[in-house]
Design a protein around this motif. Structure first.
Motif, PDB file in Angstrom:
ATOM      1  N   ASP A 476       0.831  -1.206   0.000  1.00 58.47           N
ATOM      2  CA  ASP A 476       0.000   0.000   0.000  1.00 58.47           C
ATOM      3  C   ASP A 476       0.867   1.258   0.000  1.00 58.47           C
ATOM      4  O   ASP A 476       0.558   2.247  -0.685  1.00 58.47           O
ATOM      5  N   MET A 477       1.961   1.226   0.770  1.00 61.87           N
ATOM      6  CA  MET A 477       2.846   2.388   0.804  1.00 61.87           C
ATOM      7  C   MET A 477       3.504   2.621  -0.563  1.00 61.87           C
ATOM      8  O   MET A 477       3.612   3.768  -1.031  1.00 61.87           O
ATOM      9  N   MET A 478       3.914   1.545  -1.218  1.00 55.40           N
ATOM     10  CA  MET A 478       4.576   1.701  -2.515  1.00 55.40           C
ATOM     11  C   MET A 478       3.624   2.228  -3.584  1.00 55.40           C
ATOM     12  O   MET A 478       4.046   2.934  -4.507  1.00 55.40           O
ATOM     13  N   LYS A 479       2.341   1.907  -3.481  1.00 60.84           N
ATOM     14  CA  LYS A 479       1.368   2.480  -4.422  1.00 60.84           C
ATOM     15  C   LYS A 479       1.355   4.003  -4.323  1.00 60.84           C
ATOM     16  O   LYS A 479       1.285   4.705  -5.322  1.00 60.84           O
ATOM     17  N   GLU A 480       1.417   4.498  -3.080  1.00 58.28           N
ATOM     18  CA  GLU A 480       1.431   5.947  -2.875  1.00 58.28           C
ATOM     19  C   GLU A 480       2.748   6.545  -3.362  1.00 58.28           C
ATOM     20  O   GLU A 480       2.765   7.583  -4.027  1.00 58.28           O
ATOM     21  N   ILE A 481       3.861   5.910  -3.011  1.00 59.91           N
ATOM     22  CA  ILE A 481       5.176   6.445  -3.390  1.00 59.91           C
ATOM     23  C   ILE A 481       5.327   6.467  -4.911  1.00 59.91           C
ATOM     24  O   ILE A 481       5.846   7.439  -5.486  1.00 59.91           O
ATOM     25  N   ASN A 482       4.882   5.422  -5.581  1.00 56.27           N
ATOM     26  CA  ASN A 482       5.025   5.370  -7.044  1.00 56.27           C
ATOM     27  C   ASN A 482       4.287   6.498  -7.730  1.00 56.27           C
ATOM     28  O   ASN A 482       4.677   6.948  -8.817  1.00 56.27           O
TER      29      ASN A 482
END
Length: 486
Positions: A476-482
């Motif tokens: 979930d965090m990587m979706k935001e960071i990407n």
């Protein structure tokens, strides 16, 4: 062989079968995985494509390593097999479509169940589930008791939920210290009566459930001060007197050495310090098998949560006192050693400070990072999810270090010595704000700031892309960071 002899043999076999689950199997360790297998019966529309299982290890690093999740595909005949490297006897939370239940597994052995979805719709879960293999009768009783509402864990979980929501005091007949303990004691007696009066429950589960009831009853005692407003406790002397009365109750609880009961190994999720801190007359006696589990958890917590590697003396102690678990503990130490040395060698952790006259806290923090996205992590050393997030995000931070700045912000609410000890192992720039500076920063964030961790993703131009509270998982965090990296 005459008829009388045959009957005698049959009676003996039945008696042996009845005694097979009179007690639970020993709490044990094994490198061999537990196996959960079974079959889902129903029409094609009813049968789900997969079975999901969640379970926890009994010894962990204190950094979220306990939770395990796995799943298996269901074939055309509704069959599946799952290998669970539990390490210890443990309970599993099984999900088959919308159906949920708990069963226990043993490392190196197989638990099998059949779930009839047609019966589930008309007769309930206990009738729809059939167990075989290890712990078959016990697991059936566990499902049955939960469905009947006489499962102690469920009952006390409801009490704990009411306590957390501030609703418990409103239900007590007398809003006082005596009223709370009367409620707690009567609950303990009521649950035991429910267990004893249901004749469908077998001996193994009955023994287990009554041990759970005793454990949960004792675990609720130290929380009583948080549950109710006690009349007269408005001075240090009055509070000390209350603490003395609480210890007396714990003395009564501990007088029979409840931890010496092996059944409690199955339900003892929290460490015995819950009671040791208040119990002073003699040391708590842990079951021999569980003692290894407890010691392993202490070493792993030192490495994982406190970020201290094992000394040479401790390594010798691990080999001496933890014969079954030694390799797991030493392997974790080596893994942590590699992780911590990488952060140190690469200079990926820096301590930063703000000027005393900074008015716009957010702009001052972001000024050195203009032109590249920033992820702000507002955390505190006492926050378990915050420290779990550092661990989970470690590898991603290494990979993204040249594309996004990681800025970690704690406050004076965090103990300075603990903060200084932890941050060399956490990738990113580290700020420690005063309470006033933190309050000013909170006023600039478009999200709920009542808890931690708080995450703020900043675009390369310095605008806020997204701010949110809480830690879910790396994906979930990587979706935001990407999104800010595109």
């Amino acid at each position: 062989m005459n008829k009388k002899t045959i009957i005698t043999i049959l009676i003996a076999l039945v008696a042996m079968a009845g005694q097979a689950q009179k007690h639970l199997p020993a709490f044990q360790y094994s490198k061999e995985p537990a196996v959960l297998s079974g079959q889902i019966i129903g029409n094609n529309q009813q049968i789900t494509e997969s079975v999901h299982v969640r379970y926890s290890l009994k010894y962990t690093s204190g950094m979220g390593d306990a939770l395990r999740q796995t799943s298996a595909a269901v074939d055309a005949d509704g069959r599946f097999t799952l290998s669970l490297p539990t390490g210890t006897t443990v309970d599993c939370h099984v999900a088959v479509g919308e159906c949920r239940f708990i069963c226990y597994v043993v490392p190196g052995q197989t638990v099998t169940f059949t779930l009839d979805l047609n019966k589930l719709e008309t007769q309930g879960l206990a009738n729809a589930l059939t167990f075989s293999g290890q712990l078959s009768d016990f697991n059936h009783d566990l499902v049955y008791a939960t469905e009947q509402g006489i499962d102690p864990e469920t009952i006390y979980r409801d009490i704990e939920a009411k306590r957390n929501m501030g609703q418990l005091a409103n239900e007590l007949p007398e809003k006082s210290e005596q009223g709370y303990f009367h409620y707690l004691d009567s609950t303990y007696q009521r649950v035991n009566e429910l267990i004893d009066n249901d004749r469908e429950i077998g001996q193994a589960y009955r023994e287990f459930a009554k041990a759970v009831n005793r454990y949960e009853w004792g675990a609720m005692m130290p929380f009583c001060g948080q549950s109710i407003q006690y009349a007269g406790i408005d001075t240090d002397e009055a509070y000390d007197a209350f603490e003395a009365r609480l210890k007396q109750r714990l003395e009564v609880y501990m007088k029979d050495d409840p931890w010496a009961n092996p059944v409690l190994c199955y339900v003892m999720w929290s460490m015995p310090e819950t009671f040791v801190d208040s119990y002073v007359s003699h040391p708590v006696k842990l079951p021999t098998d569980y003692q290894q589990c407890h010691l392993a958890s202490k070493f792993l917590e030192q490495m994982g949560a406190q970020r201290f590697l094992l000394t040479e003396v401790q390594k010798d102690s691990v080999l001496t006192f933890l014969p079954e678990l030694a390799q797991d503990v030493l392997d974790y130490n080596e893994r942590m050693e590699r992780e911590l040395s990488f952060v140190s060698e690469q200079g990926m952790s820096r301590v930063c400070t703000l000027p005393d006259n900074a008015d716009d806290i957010l702009a001052t923090i972001l000024k050195p990072y203009n032109g590249k996205p920033v992820l702000l992590d507002l955390w505190e050393t006492t926050c378990g999810p915050c420290r779990l997030a550092f661990k989970d995000m470690h590898d991603k931070k290494k990979d993204l270090a040249d594309r996004i700045h990681f800025v970690n912000i704690a406050s004076e609410n965090s103990d300075l010595a603990t903060w200084q000890r932890l941050i060399p192992n956490y990738i990113g720039d580290h700020y420690r704000l005063t309470k006033q500076q933190l309050q000013s920063l909170h006023s600039q964030l478009p999200c709920n700031t009542s808890g931690v961790p708080i995450w703020v993703l900043i675009n390369a131009d310095g605008t806020i892309h997204h701010a949110f509270t809480g830690w879910r998982n790396v994906d979930d965090m990587m979706k935001e960071i990407n999104q800010v990296l595109q």
